[in-house]
Design a protein around this motif. Structure first.
Motif, mmCIF file in Angstrom:
data_model
loop_
_atom_site.group_PDB
_atom_site.id
_atom_site.type_symbol
_atom_site.label_atom_id
_atom_site.label_comp_id
_atom_site.label_asym_id
_atom_site.label_seq_id
_atom_site.Cartn_x
_atom_site.Cartn_y
_atom_site.Cartn_z
ATOM 1 N N UNK A 69 -0.232 -1.983 8.739
ATOM 2 C CA UNK A 69 0.318 -2.715 7.404
ATOM 3 C C UNK A 69 0.917 -1.956 6.435
ATOM 4 N N UNK A 70 0.537 -0.576 6.379
ATOM 5 C CA UNK A 70 1.081 0.246 5.390
ATOM 6 C C UNK A 70 2.517 0.856 5.987
ATOM 7 N N UNK A 71 2.541 0.947 7.308
ATOM 8 C CA UNK A 71 3.826 1.260 8.069
ATOM 9 C C UNK A 71 4.831 0.382 7.735
ATOM 10 N N UNK A 72 4.510 -0.868 7.972
ATOM 11 C CA UNK A 72 5.520 -2.081 7.486
ATOM 12 C C UNK A 72 5.823 -2.070 6.082
ATOM 13 N N UNK A 73 4.962 -1.867 5.297
ATOM 14 C CA UNK A 73 5.202 -1.934 4.008
ATOM 15 C C UNK A 73 6.143 -0.845 3.329
ATOM 16 N N UNK A 74 5.886 0.418 3.918
ATOM 17 C CA UNK A 74 6.807 1.622 3.645
ATOM 18 C C UNK A 74 8.097 1.260 4.080
ATOM 19 N N UNK A 75 8.207 0.837 5.323
ATOM 20 C CA UNK A 75 9.630 0.520 6.112
ATOM 21 C C UNK A 75 10.264 -0.595 5.242
ATOM 22 N N UNK A 76 9.685 -1.605 4.724
ATOM 23 C CA UNK A 76 10.184 -2.568 3.686
ATOM 24 C C UNK A 76 10.817 -1.896 2.696
ATOM 25 N N UNK A 77 10.023 -1.126 2.003
ATOM 26 C CA UNK A 77 10.459 -0.525 0.800
ATOM 27 C C UNK A 77 11.667 0.518 0.958
ATOM 28 N N UNK A 78 11.587 1.206 1.975
ATOM 29 C CA UNK A 78 12.722 1.906 2.395
ATOM 30 C C UNK A 78 13.955 1.040 2.747
#
Length: 287
Positions: free
Chosen positions: A57-66
């Motif tokens: 979930x953290x990975x997906x959130x960071x990628x969404x922000x990026x």
């Protein structure tokens, strides 16, 4: 970090890890600085049963922000499952003390992130976490209904289950919804960090703001600002810059309280009775 995990990461990255140093990984995970000949990495390790879904979930959130290209986040290098738990390897961002000018830059960039409204609904593509607690993100086109059903009620019920609040201290869903519908304006969904306190951003050595440890979803942009103010607030230059993009419309103080209630409930459920009084005061004031 045990040698087996170190060897496994070396194999996956095709590098020789010359040094491993324990650093803060937040409240839920162990953190390590991995030193190679040419690069530094930050590794979070967690042996809890839900660690694999937490890190994904953290990975997906960071990628969404990026993907918004508005504000920087560390690049995710690895996200893997262990026999028990999981680990996340990211680009290491060396921090420095922020200047007022850098906080002003941060305010502008956060506002640009919040101007991303790629959906007409509030929520997220999947449930995620706030700290180590599950965060439900079932989408809803009505912000007040989403906030009550997906934010306040789950934490209130958890507090009751854990005997941190009494059943008669918890407002009904109808009461919560009436108050929120009265106080919340009609808003567009903004992409949020979701847990934006002072420990969840970094100012890099070259003055660039980075967001870390997100609990991302689409919500009212004031939620992130409310969290920045919960434990002392950020530099005034941050708010001045941010407000250039989102002028105040009235009612911000009341909404701040109700948005902070969610984070205080999370802290009550994670850390215990020291958060009971501020939670109870807000429940009495608004509900």
């Amino acid at each position: 970090m045990d040698n087996h995990l170190k060897d496994h990461i070396e194999y996956l990255l095709c590098v020789n890890i010359e040094g491993v140093r324990s650093v803060s990984g937040g409240d839920t995970s162990q953190g390590y600085l991995l030193e190679t000949e040419s690069e530094l990495f930050f590794c979070k390790v967690n042996h809890a049963d839900q660690a694999d879904t937490l890190f994904l979930a953290e990975k997906k959130a960071l990628e969404a922000i990026a993907s918004t290209k508005t504000i920087a986040v560390p690049k995710v290098v690895l996200c893997e499952v262990l026999d028990k738990g999981g680990f996340l390897v990211m680009q290491y961002i060396a921090p420095k003390r922020a200047s007022p000018q850098e906080m002003e830059h941060f305010g502008h960039q956060l506002a640009q992130l919040h101007q991303n409204s790629a959906t007409d609904t509030f929520g997220w593509e999947a449930d995620n976490y706030i700290g180590s607690l599950p965060q439900s993100n079932k989408v809803n086109s009505d912000w007040a209904k989403f906030y009550v059903a997906e934010r306040l009620l789950p934490q209130l019920r958890l507090a009751a289950d854990e005997k941190r609040l009494l059943d008669d201290e918890i407002p009904s869903e109808k009461t919560l919804l009436k108050a929120c519908q009265t106080l919340f304006p009609v808003v567009k969904p903004s992409l949020l960090h979701g847990d934006l306190w002072s420990g969840n951003y970094i100012i890099s050595q070259d003055g660039q703001p980075y967001l870390i440890d997100p609990a991302t979803y689409y919500g009212h942009h004031e939620v992130d600002i409310a969290m920045t103010r919960l434990f002392g607030g950020f530099d005034t230059s941050f708010y001045g810059a941010y407000n250039e993009h989102f002028p105040q419309i009235g009612g911000e103080e009341e909404r701040k309280d109700i948005y902070q209630l969610y984070f205080l409930l999370v802290h009550l459920n994670l850390f215990g009775k020291s958060y009971y009084r501020p939670v109870k005061d807000l429940l009495n004031r608004y509900f």
